[in-house]
Design a protein around this motif. Structure first.
Motif, short mmCIF file in Angstrom:
data_model
loop_
_atom_site.label_atom_id
_atom_site.label_comp_id
_atom_site.label_asym_id
_atom_site.label_seq_id
_atom_site.Cartn_x
_atom_site.Cartn_y
_atom_site.Cartn_z
N SER A 105 105.82 98.27 40.31
CA SER A 105 106.40 98.73 39.03
C SER A 105 106.57 100.25 38.97
O SER A 105 106.03 100.92 38.10
N PHE A 106 107.35 100.78 39.94
CA PHE A 106 107.63 102.21 39.95
C PHE A 106 108.93 102.50 39.21
O PHE A 106 109.79 101.62 39.03
N LYS A 162 104.91 102.15 34.08
CA LYS A 162 105.65 102.44 35.30
C LYS A 162 104.75 102.91 36.44
O LYS A 162 105.19 102.99 37.57
N CYS A 163 103.51 103.25 36.18
CA CYS A 163 102.61 103.67 37.25
C CYS A 163 101.61 102.53 37.50
O CYS A 163 100.76 102.25 36.65
N PRO A 164 101.69 101.86 38.63
CA PRO A 164 100.86 100.69 38.88
C PRO A 164 99.39 101.06 39.01
O PRO A 164 99.03 102.23 39.22
N PRO A 165 98.51 100.06 38.91
CA PRO A 165 97.08 100.30 39.14
C PRO A 165 96.84 100.86 40.54
O PRO A 165 97.62 100.60 41.47
N HIS A 166 95.76 101.60 40.72
CA HIS A 166 95.38 102.23 42.00
C HIS A 166 96.36 103.32 42.41
O HIS A 166 96.35 103.74 43.57
N CYS A 167 97.23 103.75 41.50
CA CYS A 167 98.22 104.78 41.83
C CYS A 167 98.10 105.94 40.84
O CYS A 167 97.71 105.76 39.68
#
Length: 542
Positions: free
Chosen positions: A54-55, A31-36
């Motif tokens: 994809s949050f 649920k936590c996308p890349p770069h986030c």
């Protein structure tokens, strides 16, 4: 934004992230996308090449920093409808599309700051019905689209500072909107035009902006040349009548609603006609046909189901060479005055008497009158006659007849006169064929010179009130005709537009008509067909 704004955002981020709860939270896997980096209720994304998707659908706060997104498209945040705070900072996108934030009905804080945005669509903020804080600070916005804030009734703070706003007509709506909302608005300074550079938008006066323009565009051509054109309403329908000397007729035109054009309705035989003057009395229609040779005639239509027919020959011994005819009302009775240009003829006042119109008074004999103008001064009827042999003479109605009142000084070689009223004053437009045509203003006892306008080959200087615009058209046989507009703050006529060949050749008269929400200008031309123009209003603040 200043330090206070930054602290506000930090506090909001901490609050929405659940800071101080003392419990670390890991989002569901994937649920936590890349770069986030994500916490229970918030996410911060930095350097992402595209907009992360994809949050968790329960996300409350999202910050996007230095992303590679080229534009924010419609429906970009449909998957996270619970957002309360959304922040963009130092991004490269340059446009925000319509409905970019659709679905974010709970969003209260939207910060779009320090980006490269040069354009935002007018419906970009549509649907943000809970928004209270909006910042578009420090972007590349030169203007904002009208109605951008429509539907955002909950706004309490708006920050627009740090943008290179061009303070022209495009910001007028913003200046008019700011006093109408219960929100503090930071606008910053103008980047242009040069006369307003560095001036605060909040210090600009909307009344100083001239953002309404008009334009006359060609619409239709009507066959033969003409010397005069008049508008009239008969049976609640607008009509035009043209004096066409070479075709030998008065041509009546009406509006064809199916074809959306003007079409001939009726022709009156009138060889050598110079003026066709209509008069409507209830169901009856009269048309005076002033003719150079063969005698002037009065045509009549007793009822709408009949056609016009010759009714009367008018003053055959007095009207030898008519040059103009005007309608006026005296003691509540309709009258015509016909200006006669022959040496032996006489300008004549004809008033209704029984079924016809008969001479009431001869005026100005032997002066070769070229034009008559009926007007009201000091609450009384007046008549102004222009002549080939002397200065224009003003008569007033006194004791049942016209008596000479005065002449107009500094007005030699005047071919025709027309008047208009504006701001409680009466103005005259005086046409001169060679030299300068003139505008004069009535001072209570005399017409005084107000303005001079170069004119070469002018036979008409026609004032026209079209919609809210007091116009005047100075015709020319040798050059372009000048459309001028009265500027109320100056009290002078200023150039607006040129009309000329090949369409407009040797104009002799102008008239306008309004129908079906549209406004048309007719130009009767002596050396070419009559031209019809449509009057358009342009909003430069759109």
């Amino acid at each position: 934004m200043g330090g206070a704004g930054l602290l506000l955002r930090l506090r909001l981020l901490l609050l929405l992230a659940g800071a101080g709860a003392g419990v670390a939270w890991r989002p569901p896997k994937g649920k936590c996308p890349p770069h986030c980096s994500c916490s229970k209720d918030s996410a911060l994304c930095e350097g992402s090449p595209e907009l992360p998707q994809s949050f968790s659908p329960t996300l409350l706060s999202l910050s996007l920093i230095r992303t590679g997104v080229p534009q924010v498209k419609a429906g970009s945040f449909l998957k996270i409808p619970s957002l309360h705070l959304l922040l963009f900072s130092s991004n490269t996108f340059f446009v925000i599309e319509d409905d970019a934030f659709v679905g974010l009905s709970h969003l209260q804080y939207l910060f779009i700051e320090d980006n490269k945005i040069g354009s935002i669509s007018k419906n970009a903020l549509r649907g943000l019905r809970s928004l209270t804080h909006l910042s578009l600070a420090n972007n590349h916005l030169e203007t904002l689209p009208r109605y951008l804030f429509r539907g955002l009734e909950t706004l309490t703070h708006v920050d627009l500072r740090g943008n290179p706003f061009q303070c022209d007509c495009r910001v007028l709506w913003l200046l008019q909107w700011m006093p109408t909302v219960n929100a503090s608005v930071g606008t910053g300074a103008c980047a242009g035009p040069s006369a307003l550079t560095h001036m605060q938008l909040s210090h600009l006066d909307p009344k100083t902006f001239k953002c309404r323009a008009i334009e006359l565009s060609w619409f239709q051509t009507v066959g033969e040349s003409a010397l005069s054109v008049e508008s009239f309403s008969y049976q609640e329908e607008p009509h035009m009548v043209l004096a066409q000397p070479f075709a030998g007729r008065c041509l009546i035109l009406s509006w064809d609603y199916s074809l959306q054009r003007f079409r001939p309705e009726e022709e009156l035989s009138a060889p050598s006609v110079v003026s066709c003057k209509p008069l409507v009395l209830g169901p009856r229609l009269f048309v005076l046909a002033a003719r150079l040779w063969g005698g002037s005639q009065l045509w009549a239509r007793p009822s709408p189901d009949l056609r016009l027919a010759p009714m009367q020959v008018l003053a055959p011994r007095r009207l030898l060479r008519p040059n103009d005819a005007e309608l006026l009302w005296l003691d509540r009775e309709p009258c015509f005055v016909v200006a006669d240009a022959s040496k032996a003829g006489s300008t004549t006042l004809l008033c209704r008497d029984g079924p016809g119109f008969y001479p009431r008074q001869s005026l100005h004999a032997w002066h070769r009158d070229t034009d008559a103008e009926a007007l009201e001064l000091d609450g009384r009827p007046h008549l102004l006659l222009a002549s080939a042999s002397q200065r224009p003479v003003l008569f007033h109605w006194l004791g049942g007849r016209f008596e000479r009142r005065t002449d107009i000084p500094e007005a030699e070689d005047v071919y025709a006169t027309r008047h208009f009223q504006a701001g409680g004053d009466v103005f005259l437009c005086l046409t001169r064929y060679i030299g300068d045509s003139m505008v004069m203003r009535w001072d209570g006892s005399m017409f005084r010179l107000l303005q001079q306008l170069p004119s070469r080959g002018a036979h008409v200087f026609q004032p026209l009130l079209i919609a809210r615009d007091q116009l005047a058209i100075l015709g020319s046989d040798f050059a372009f005709s000048q459309v001028l507009r009265l500027e109320p703050d100056k009290g002078l006529l200023e150039p607006l537009q040129e009309l000329g060949p090949p369409a407009l050749v040797a104009p002799r008269a102008f008239a306008h008509v309004t129908l079906a929400g549209r406004r048309f200008l007719f130009a009767a031309c002596f050396k070419g067909p009559t031209q019809i123009y449509q009057h358009h209003e342009l909003d430069l603040s759109a």
